[in-house]
Design a protein around this motif. Structure first.
Motif, PDB file in Angstrom:
ATOM      1  N   PHE A 168       0.824  -1.206   0.000  1.00  0.00           N
ATOM      2  CA  PHE A 168       0.000   0.000   0.000  1.00  0.00           C
ATOM      3  C   PHE A 168       0.861   1.261   0.000  1.00  0.00           C
ATOM      4  O   PHE A 168       0.491   2.280  -0.584  1.00  0.00           O
ATOM      5  CB  PHE A 168      -0.946  -0.007   1.202  1.00  0.00           C
ATOM      6  N   ILE A 169       2.015   1.200   0.657  1.00  0.00           N
ATOM      7  CA  ILE A 169       2.903   2.356   0.659  1.00  0.00           C
ATOM      8  C   ILE A 169       3.476   2.594  -0.738  1.00  0.00           C
ATOM      9  O   ILE A 169       3.576   3.739  -1.202  1.00  0.00           O
ATOM     10  CB  ILE A 169       4.029   2.174   1.697  1.00  0.00           C
ATOM     11  N   ILE A 170       3.849   1.520  -1.428  1.00  0.00           N
ATOM     12  CA  ILE A 170       4.352   1.657  -2.799  1.00  0.00           C
ATOM     13  C   ILE A 170       3.310   2.334  -3.689  1.00  0.00           C
ATOM     14  O   ILE A 170       3.625   3.198  -4.508  1.00  0.00           O
ATOM     15  CB  ILE A 170       4.717   0.274  -3.380  1.00  0.00           C
ATOM     16  N   ILE A 171       2.049   1.941  -3.501  1.00  0.00           N
ATOM     17  CA  ILE A 171       0.970   2.509  -4.313  1.00  0.00           C
ATOM     18  C   ILE A 171       0.703   3.967  -3.946  1.00  0.00           C
ATOM     19  O   ILE A 171       0.535   4.832  -4.817  1.00  0.00           O
ATOM     20  CB  ILE A 171      -0.322   1.673  -4.148  1.00  0.00           C
ATOM     21  N   LEU A 172       0.696   4.254  -2.634  1.00  0.00           N
ATOM     22  CA  LEU A 172       0.262   5.569  -2.168  1.00  0.00           C
ATOM     23  C   LEU A 172       1.393   6.579  -1.977  1.00  0.00           C
ATOM     24  O   LEU A 172       1.138   7.784  -1.978  1.00  0.00           O
ATOM     25  CB  LEU A 172      -0.501   5.420  -0.845  1.00  0.00           C
ATOM     26  N   ALA A 173       2.630   6.124  -1.801  1.00  0.00           N
ATOM     27  CA  ALA A 173       3.743   7.052  -1.556  1.00  0.00           C
ATOM     28  C   ALA A 173       3.905   8.085  -2.676  1.00  0.00           C
ATOM     29  O   ALA A 173       4.072   9.278  -2.394  1.00  0.00           O
ATOM     30  CB  ALA A 173       5.048   6.288  -1.336  1.00  0.00           C
ATOM     31  N   PRO A 174       3.851   7.663  -3.959  1.00  0.00           N
ATOM     32  CA  PRO A 174       3.943   8.681  -5.017  1.00  0.00           C
ATOM     33  C   PRO A 174       2.798   9.679  -4.956  1.00  0.00           C
ATOM     34  O   PRO A 174       2.982  10.863  -5.277  1.00  0.00           O
ATOM     35  CB  PRO A 174       3.893   7.858  -6.317  1.00  0.00           C
ATOM     36  N   VAL A 175       1.618   9.211  -4.550  1.00  0.00           N
ATOM     37  CA  VAL A 175       0.460  10.102  -4.446  1.00  0.00           C
ATOM     38  C   VAL A 175       0.707  11.153  -3.365  1.00  0.00           C
ATOM     39  O   VAL A 175       0.465  12.353  -3.577  1.00  0.00           O
ATOM     40  CB  VAL A 175      -0.823   9.299  -4.123  1.00  0.00           C
ATOM     41  N   PHE A 176       1.227  10.718  -2.225  1.00  0.00           N
ATOM     42  CA  PHE A 176       1.504  11.658  -1.138  1.00  0.00           C
ATOM     43  C   PHE A 176       2.657  12.589  -1.489  1.00  0.00           C
ATOM     44  O   PHE A 176       2.628  13.784  -1.151  1.00  0.00           O
ATOM     45  CB  PHE A 176       1.803  10.899   0.161  1.00  0.00           C
ATOM     46  N   ALA A 177       3.704  12.050  -2.160  1.00  0.00           N
ATOM     47  CA  ALA A 177       4.824  12.902  -2.582  1.00  0.00           C
ATOM     48  C   ALA A 177       4.322  13.997  -3.522  1.00  0.00           C
ATOM     49  O   ALA A 177       4.698  15.169  -3.398  1.00  0.00           O
ATOM     50  CB  ALA A 177       5.901  12.058  -3.267  1.00  0.00           C
ATOM     51  N   TRP A 178       3.454  13.613  -4.468  1.00  0.00           N
ATOM     52  CA  TRP A 178       2.873  14.588  -5.402  1.00  0.00           C
ATOM     53  C   TRP A 178       1.987  15.583  -4.657  1.00  0.00           C
ATOM     54  O   TRP A 178       2.023  16.784  -4.937  1.00  0.00           O
ATOM     55  CB  TRP A 178       2.047  13.852  -6.463  1.00  0.00           C
ATOM     56  N   LEU A 179       1.211  15.077  -3.691  1.00  0.00           N
ATOM     57  CA  LEU A 179       0.285  15.932  -2.955  1.00  0.00           C
ATOM     58  C   LEU A 179       1.028  17.020  -2.183  1.00  0.00           C
ATOM     59  O   LEU A 179       0.653  18.196  -2.243  1.00  0.00           O
ATOM     60  CB  LEU A 179      -0.543  15.080  -1.986  1.00  0.00           C
ATOM     61  N   TRP A 180       2.111  16.636  -1.463  1.00  0.00           N
ATOM     62  CA  TRP A 180       2.860  17.633  -0.698  1.00  0.00           C
ATOM     63  C   TRP A 180       3.519  18.652  -1.624  1.00  0.00           C
ATOM     64  O   TRP A 180       3.574  19.845  -1.301  1.00  0.00           O
ATOM     65  CB  TRP A 180       3.911  16.980   0.187  1.00  0.00           C
TER      66      TRP A 180
END
Length: 497
Positions: A345-357
């Protein structure tokens, strides 16, 4: 470390070459990938190896004791980071600490791969604890060194680095878990040793070209006279410790339960001591003291978060093995595979959070508010896992979907806290304690698991709902308190966001 040395290090690192980030991030990403592959592979099967019967290839340790040992082991792994951080700050630098740590970790996994006694098991634990203490905090600190303090890519870089950690953590339980659970535990541990070897090889071959001076400068070196004293104290301390251990074990005073209690106390005392030392040090400036004050509530929140998250390898591992329907949708699921859910789940969501910040920029939540969100999701993940017992009782097997949902929710919280906490630590750390402050960050996990070693004994099928409910509600209550105090904490950070 002086501002001049920080600038000198950044200038020595190629600033482009890995997805728009410094080239050194490649080396650190894959070094940590292989180290985490070895660690999480070993951890995915370790608790089962401890409590499975000898006839099934295990050690035959009582399950409650095995769960407590697992928590204590996790606590010591992160507690030893203080030693690794101090050695890097004062004696040989972060780069050499990473290398020496990798060697010890590999040796520890090799010992586990050799069929033996409980004595061999504890020897492997000592090697892995010391090795991880050298490698883990220092590789994260070097990530902070390859960026300037004003570089807006910093938080995003830590998120990418964190994704590398979890890519190794995702693959390891699938591979090591499959081999260890279905074929032979020791062969699984051998695969973990090979993983650490690959990490060491990559680090040695690429560090000079990609990392430049990062990790090579000792921030607060000891004088030659001080070094002689330190080496003398270390040697004397090792001898005394060995004597005390032999005597107390022979007399029956140092039992496993007594050791668990000792580590539980140390898990609280050591970070408290470190906060006091850093705050009172003459090398800490007034601004840095204010930032240390701000760091304390973040540390407490981190302890609460990891107390929940780290039970994924203890209570939830047992839950997967004993309470979950492992024949699902025509598949036979290994209980070790659930350890892959968190990193997946971190692999899937980490890019999303990196982009979000990156997208939100200055409009993103402050660090304390991100931590409060992390606690909220951690609490909810435990409230979710009590629902099967509420609806169907504790006697029947439950759908694996409940475990999947619990892991997913806690990962949302983890991405609000862990990479943000790594980045915040490099920003809030006093200059003279840079690597040691990163070690202090990992002590929040040590403290959490030391506490877990005490509370896992209260978990039984009969107390399942109360256990998950109380811990989950405490986390949510602390989340609300932290959110309310966020503006005050932000003020103590003196410009750090």
């Amino acid at each position: 470390m002086s501002d001049y040395n920080k600038l000198k290090i950044v200038e020595s690192v190629p600033q482009k070459g890995f997805f728009g980030h410094p080239k050194g991030l490649f080396t650190l990403f894959f070094t940590e990938f292989w180290e985490r592959f070895s660690y999480y592979g070993m951890r995915a099967i370790l608790v089962f190896y401890m409590y499975y019967e000898v006839s099934k290839g295990g050690l035959g340790i009582d399950e409650t004791t095995a769960l407590a040992i697992m928590s204590i082991y996790g606590s010591l792994v992160y507690m030893s980071g203080i030693i690794g951080g101090w050695l890097a700050d004062r004696i040989f630098g972060m780069s050499r600490a990473i290398f020496y740590g990798g060697i010890l970790i590999m040796l520890g996994h090799i010992v586990l791969a050799i069929p033996g006694s409980i004595s061999m098991f504890f020897l492997s634990m000592v090697l892995i604890v010391l090795g991880t203490g050298l490698l883990k905090p220092n590789v994260s600190s070097v990530v902070g060194e390859i960026y300037s303090e004003e570089d807006h890519r910093r938080d995003s870089g830590f998120s990418i680095f964190y994704m590398g950690i979890n890519l190794g953590g995702f693959l390891a339980p699938l591979i090591v878990g499959e081999v260890g659970m279905k074929h032979d535990f020791h062969l699984g541990f051998g695969i973990a040793a090979v993983g650490m070897f690959f990490g060491l090889l990559l680090f040695v071959l690429t560090k000079k070209k990609n990392l430049g001076l990062a990790g090579t400068i000792v921030p607060n070196p000891l004088s030659p006279t001080e070094k002689k004293k330190v080496y003398s104290y270390i040697g004397l301390g090792a001898v005394l410790l060995a004597i005390i251990l032999v005597i107390t074990i022979q007399m029956g005073l140092l039992t496993i339960n007594a050791f668990i209690n000792i580590v539980g106390i140390l898990g609280i005392l050591i970070p408290t001591f470190y906060f006091i030392v850093m705050y009172k040090s003459e090398k800490t400036t007034a601004v840095e003291r204010s930032r240390i004050i701000a760091y304390i509530p973040l540390f407490i929140a981190s302890v609460m978060f990891w107390a929940i998250q780290e039970q994924g390898s203890t209570i939830l591992a047992s839950y997967a093995d004993k309470r979950t329907q492992l024949e699902f949708a025509g598949l036979s699921i290994s209980p070790a595979w659930f350890q892959s859910l968190n990193p997946l789940f971190i692999i899937i969501l980490a890019p999303v959070f990196a982009w979000l910040w990156m997208k939100l920029g200055n409009r993103q939540p402050s660090i304390p508010k991100k931590f409060s969100l992390a606690l909220l999701f951690a609490g909810l993940s435990f409230l979710v896992i009590l629902l099967p017992a509420y609806f169907g009782g504790t006697d029947s097997l439950v759908s694996p979907v409940w475990l999947v949902l619990s892991y997913f929710i806690v990962v949302i919280g983890e991405l609000c806290l862990s990479p943000v906490g790594l980045s915040a630590t490099t920003k809030l750390a006093p200059a003279a304690f840079s690597a040691q402050t990163m070690s202090l960050w990992f002590l929040s996990s040590a403290a959490a698991q030391a506490i877990n070693a005490q509370i896992v004994r209260f978990y039984t099928p009969e107390t399942e709902m109360v256990y998950f409910g109380v811990i989950g509600c405490v986390a949510i209550l602390l989340s609300i308190v932290l959110f309310a105090l966020s503006p005050k904490i932000q003020g103590f950070m003196k410009g750090v966001r």
